[in-house]
Scaffold this motif. Structure first.
Motif, PDB file in Angstrom:
ATOM      1  N   VAL A 297       0.826  -1.206   0.000  1.00 16.26           N
ATOM      2  CA  VAL A 297       0.000   0.000   0.000  1.00 16.26           C
ATOM      3  C   VAL A 297       0.856   1.249   0.000  1.00 16.26           C
ATOM      4  O   VAL A 297       0.376   2.329  -0.385  1.00 16.26           O
ATOM      5  N   ASP A 300       0.966   2.544  -3.539  1.00 14.80           N
ATOM      6  CA  ASP A 300      -0.263   2.864  -4.273  1.00 14.80           C
ATOM      7  C   ASP A 300      -0.226   4.304  -4.744  1.00 14.80           C
ATOM      8  O   ASP A 300       0.142   5.222  -3.975  1.00 14.80           O
ATOM      9  N   LYS A 302      -2.342   7.383  -7.014  1.00 15.59           N
ATOM     10  CA  LYS A 302      -3.548   7.919  -7.636  1.00 15.59           C
ATOM     11  C   LYS A 302      -3.142   8.950  -8.675  1.00 15.59           C
ATOM     12  O   LYS A 302      -2.400   9.911  -8.376  1.00 15.59           O
ATOM     13  N   THR A 318      -6.448   4.337 -12.264  1.00 11.50           N
ATOM     14  CA  THR A 318      -5.285   3.548 -11.841  1.00 11.50           C
ATOM     15  C   THR A 318      -5.597   2.064 -11.961  1.00 11.50           C
ATOM     16  O   THR A 318      -6.637   1.603 -11.483  1.00 11.50           O
ATOM     17  N   ASP A 319      -4.705   1.323 -12.597  1.00 14.29           N
ATOM     18  CA  ASP A 319      -4.787  -0.133 -12.633  1.00 14.29           C
ATOM     19  C   ASP A 319      -4.166  -0.676 -11.345  1.00 14.29           C
ATOM     20  O   ASP A 319      -2.982  -0.465 -11.079  1.00 14.29           O
ATOM     21  N   ARG A 320      -4.957  -1.375 -10.525  1.00 11.25           N
ATOM     22  CA  ARG A 320      -4.475  -1.830  -9.216  1.00 11.25           C
ATOM     23  C   ARG A 320      -3.361  -2.862  -9.330  1.00 11.25           C
ATOM     24  O   ARG A 320      -2.513  -2.962  -8.439  1.00 11.25           O
ATOM     25  N   ASP A 321      -3.364  -3.630 -10.382  1.00 13.37           N
ATOM     26  CA  ASP A 321      -2.344  -4.670 -10.524  1.00 13.37           C
ATOM     27  C   ASP A 321      -1.008  -4.100 -10.982  1.00 13.37           C
ATOM     28  O   ASP A 321       0.047  -4.429 -10.427  1.00 13.37           O
ATOM     29  N   ARG A 323      -0.377  -0.725 -11.355  1.00 10.67           N
ATOM     30  CA  ARG A 323      -0.183   0.641 -10.854  1.00 10.67           C
ATOM     31  C   ARG A 323       0.102   1.615 -11.994  1.00 10.67           C
ATOM     32  O   ARG A 323       0.854   2.582 -11.833  1.00 10.67           O
TER      33      ARG A 323
END
Length: 793
Positions: A297, A300, A302, A318-321, A323
């Protein structure tokens, strides 16, 4: 007893020096006297009571490695005079195996090396016996031999190796882990089990507390991104760390955990992206990514577009996988209007640690320049949809409206138009290919279809594969082309007791045209007809009219039905009129103008029958008819045929639909009717007319039977004559008689092959050979022989 204390000094290298005391008792049956010298010079005498054995503990060093047995101590009785008359006996734990005693002197030796960690002490019993009489000189006494500890066990870490974590950037002295070593030596004696901890590997990053074994950080600002894993070796040494102590070590693997101490950073400050103008709204058009050296985290990010020019046309998520920042299109692009866009993109950490705010803001920005690519696009209509109108009944070819489209590309190619042929409304319209003008192909009827929906398609002349579609709705406007009609289709009831001027019924009109042309009506009686003496019509001037009685009293027996034509005009331009004829029925009425009954009800009323009685009568009639039909059906189903068995010797295959005349009635079972017409003619009892035979040429045969000549009779004429005979004969019974004539045709030179004709023909067959087949065929031969003789006769 007199006691004597002897102290033995035992030396072992290396130090320390060990003193082993033991007690040896002297024999005295009368006790012992002890003198104490006082301060004034007098002597005080104390008498001690008699005691047989007084033993203290013996001590023996563990791990003795000498060539001789280790001396433990000596047992001595006051009864022993030194002449060998006393014998010492040792019993208990290890007696005779580990510990041995000299029976004459009482000396005890240890024959084996002892381990204190395995057994700390031994309990034994001593006894003195008279060697000659074997009598006990002293009672059996108990004593203990303790194993004296030496430093023969090194410290150990039973739970190692260890794994530990500590956050990066921790302060100096942050506790990481506590390790504990164990020593099997005696902790109550000397320093053999006194442990001291030290660090052998892991400096200068970590340190260890010498007494507690707590490992702590020793270096500030250790960065996980620079180094994540550390190996620390801790040593534990006994004898308080002195020279000659034993030691043991263990390994601790320490990992620095991540904290958000690194801001996101774009690898470069300026990016470029090419996007064609045909890109779909809502679909991704590109990606951008900022790097963050943290993990989980803490890394992470934005993304956001911070300038209005880019935020109006594009969005970023944002693509969580991965980033990554996914850039999508918010509005359609148009190369002809704007060819480039500049996006200022910012990447910010979502989980900021306030402890590291001194490092600066945890965000970064980059500039993305988007270039719009030109694409050959389909034509664009001037409107998203078109609504047109046209009057009904206009002639074919009337203009309805025009649609326009243009090529959005810079070359501005010509556009052609056409209609979608799959739609139903296309057959009413056509479009000019070059101008987009829509015309009618046939007159339209608003009352049949007030709206028409069509689709106009446009394509470039240079690129016919690129199509655009636009919906076109055509409203058919109304003209006054439908005359009005009277709304009611029911009969108008006129009471017999009507008086002049009495209201019979109020009527309204309907018109298929719309509100503008069909909702204002006026009514009147036809002017070309003479004045109606029975009824008159009053226009209420509210699109209704009242039918009034013109004379007094009507009688349904004199005249029941009246017809009244009414002319109605609408309010259209031009006004149209229509004539409707109403049927008025005269009926008796109750008071207050209520209808009582009409037609069939009057008959029932005069007869005094109610509706329930009428239903009961009709039900009885239906039941009687059903019983009659059932009776007739059952009676017909029970009739038996005249010929029941197939073995009937009369071989009658003709069935007559009658009861028969008894045994004397042979007409019903006359088999001659089944023969050929010629044979039936010869044997018929009643013969008023004989059919004529036609002349013909015999076939070229050596023999012809008489039946063949009779077969040439005209069967049609024969049946016709028999029909006339049956109709004119008065002697036949008064019921129908079914007669069947079986005739197989003419023209064949061989005649009929029916077995029914066999008795009437001659045969050249000799049946005497059947006698040779046996007695079973003799009867058959006789039958055929008799039949042949009858024919010949």
């Amino acid at each position: 007893f007199r006691f004597r204390r002897n102290i033995f000094c035992l030396f072992r290298y290396p130090p320390p020096l060990v003193f082993v005391p033991f007690w040896s008792a002297s024999a005295s049956s009368r006790g012992a006297m002890v003198r104490t010298k006082l301060a004034n010079g007098e002597t005080e005498v104390h008498h001690r009571p008699k005691r047989g054995w007084i033993w203290n503990q013996f001590f023996v060093l563990e791990e003795h490695m000498g060539p001789d047995a280790q001396y433990v101590g000596k047992l001595h009785s006051n009864s022993d005079k030194g002449d060998g008359s006393v014998r010492y006996i040792l019993s208990g734990e290890g007696a005779g195996t580990i510990f041995i005693i000299n029976e004459e002197t009482g000396d005890i030796h240890a024959t084996k090396s002892l381990d204190r960690e395995r057994k700390t002490h031994y309990v034994l019993h001593a006894q003195a016996l008279d060697r000659n009489t074997e009598e006990a000189l002293e009672p059996k006494s108990e004593f203990i031999i303790k194993v004296q500890d030496i430093n023969d066990n090194a410290p150990k870490f039973p739970d190692g190796p260890f794994v530990a974590t500590v956050p990066e950037m921790s302060e100096v002295g942050t506790s990481v882990l506590q390790v504990t070593a164990t020593d099997a030596d005696d902790p109550t004696y000397g320093n053999s089990a006194r442990i001291v901890y030290s660090i052998l590997q892991g400096q200068p990053y970590f340190s260890v507390d010498p007494k507690t074994g707590i490992i702590r950080t020793a270096l500030a600002n250790m960065d996980r991104e620079a180094r994540e894993h550390y190996t620390v070796v801790i040593q534990a040494k006994d004898m308080a760390g002195q020279v000659g102590g034993l030691s043991g070590s263990t390994t601790i693997n320490i990992t620095l955990t991540d904290v958000n101490d690194n801001p996101p950073t774009f690898p470069q400050k300026n990016y470029q992206l090419y996007v064609p103008e045909s890109a779909q709204v809502g679909k991704p058009v590109g990606k951008i990514k900022a790097n963050d050296e943290d993990l989980g985290v803490n890394a992470d990010i934005k993304y956001s577009i911070i300038n209005s020019e880019g935020a109006n046309m594009f969005s970023i998520s944002t693509d969580r996988d991965t980033r990554e920042g996914i850039i999508s299109l918010k509005k359609p692009l148009n190369y002809e209007r704007k060819k480039t866009y500049t996006l200022h993109i910012e990447g910010t950490n979502t989980h900021v640690d306030p402890r590291f705010s001194y490092l600066g803001s945890f965000k970064d920005t980059a500039t993305l320049k988007i270039t719009v690519g030109d694409v050959d696009e389909a034509p664009i209509f001037s409107m998203d949809y078109y609504i047109m109108d046209v009057y009904e009944n206009v002639p074919s070819g009337t203009e309805v409206g025009m649609v326009t489209a243009r090529d959005p590309d810079s070359r501005n190619s010509p556009v052609r138009y056409f209609l979608d042929s799959k739609e139903e409304g296309v057959r009413y319209f056509r479009i000019e290919e070059n101008s987009g003008l829509i015309r009618t192909t046939q007159p339209l009827d608003r009352e049949a279809m007030p709206w028409h929906n069509i689709t106009v398609m446009a394509s470039e002349v240079d690129s016919p594969s690129l199509l655009s579609h636009v919906p076109v709705t055509v409203q058919v406007l109304d003209v006054n082309d439908n005359p009005p009609e009277i709304a009611t289709d029911e009969e108008v009831i006129v009471c017999e007791s009507s008086r002049p001027g009495q209201l019979i019924q109020t009527v309204t009109a309907v018109d298929k045209d719309d509100f503008a042309n069909g909702q204002r009506f006026s009514f009147a009686l036809p002017s070309q007809l003479p004045v109606n003496p029975n009824f008159t019509l009053k226009d209420n001037e509210d699109s209704t009219a009242s039918i009034l009685a013109r004379r007094r009293r009507f009688n349904h027996l004199t005249q029941e039905l009246y017809e009244l034509p009414i002319v109605v005009w609408d309010g259209g331009e031009p006004s149209l009129s229509g004539t409707s004829t109403l049927t008025l029925r005269v009926c008796p009425c109750q008071s207050y103008g209520k209808v009582r009954m009409c037609q069939g009800e009057a008959f029932l009323s005069s007869a005094g029958l109610s509706t329930g009685a009428l239903i009961a009568i009709l039900l009885c009639i239906v039941i009687l008819l059903a019983i009659v039909v059932l009776f007739i059906t059952l009676r017909r189903s029970k009739k038996e045929p005249l010929i029941i068995s197939e073995e009937d010797i009369r071989e009658n295959v003709v069935t007559y639909d009658d009861e028969g005349g008894g045994e004397a009635d042979t007409e019903a079972f006359d088999i001659i009717a089944l023969r050929n017409p010629a044979a039936a003619e010869e044997l018929k009892f009643r013969r008023d007319v004989r059919p004529e035979t036609r002349k013909h040429v015999d076939p070229p045969r050596s023999r012809r039977s008489p039946s063949v000549e009779l077969d040439e009779v005209d069967v049609h004429e024969f049946i016709k004559q028999r029909l006339v005979e049956a109709d004119m004969d008065t002697s036949v019974p008064p019921y129908d008689s079914l007669q069947t004539y079986a005739y197989e045709g003419q023209g064949s030179p061989t005649g009929s092959i029916s077995p029914l004709d066999s008795p009437g023909t001659q045969s050249e067959q000799d049946y005497n050979y059947l006698d040779d087949w046996g007695p079973e065929f003799q009867k058959l031969a006789e039958l055929y022989g008799e039949a042949e003789s009858d024919v010949t006769t």
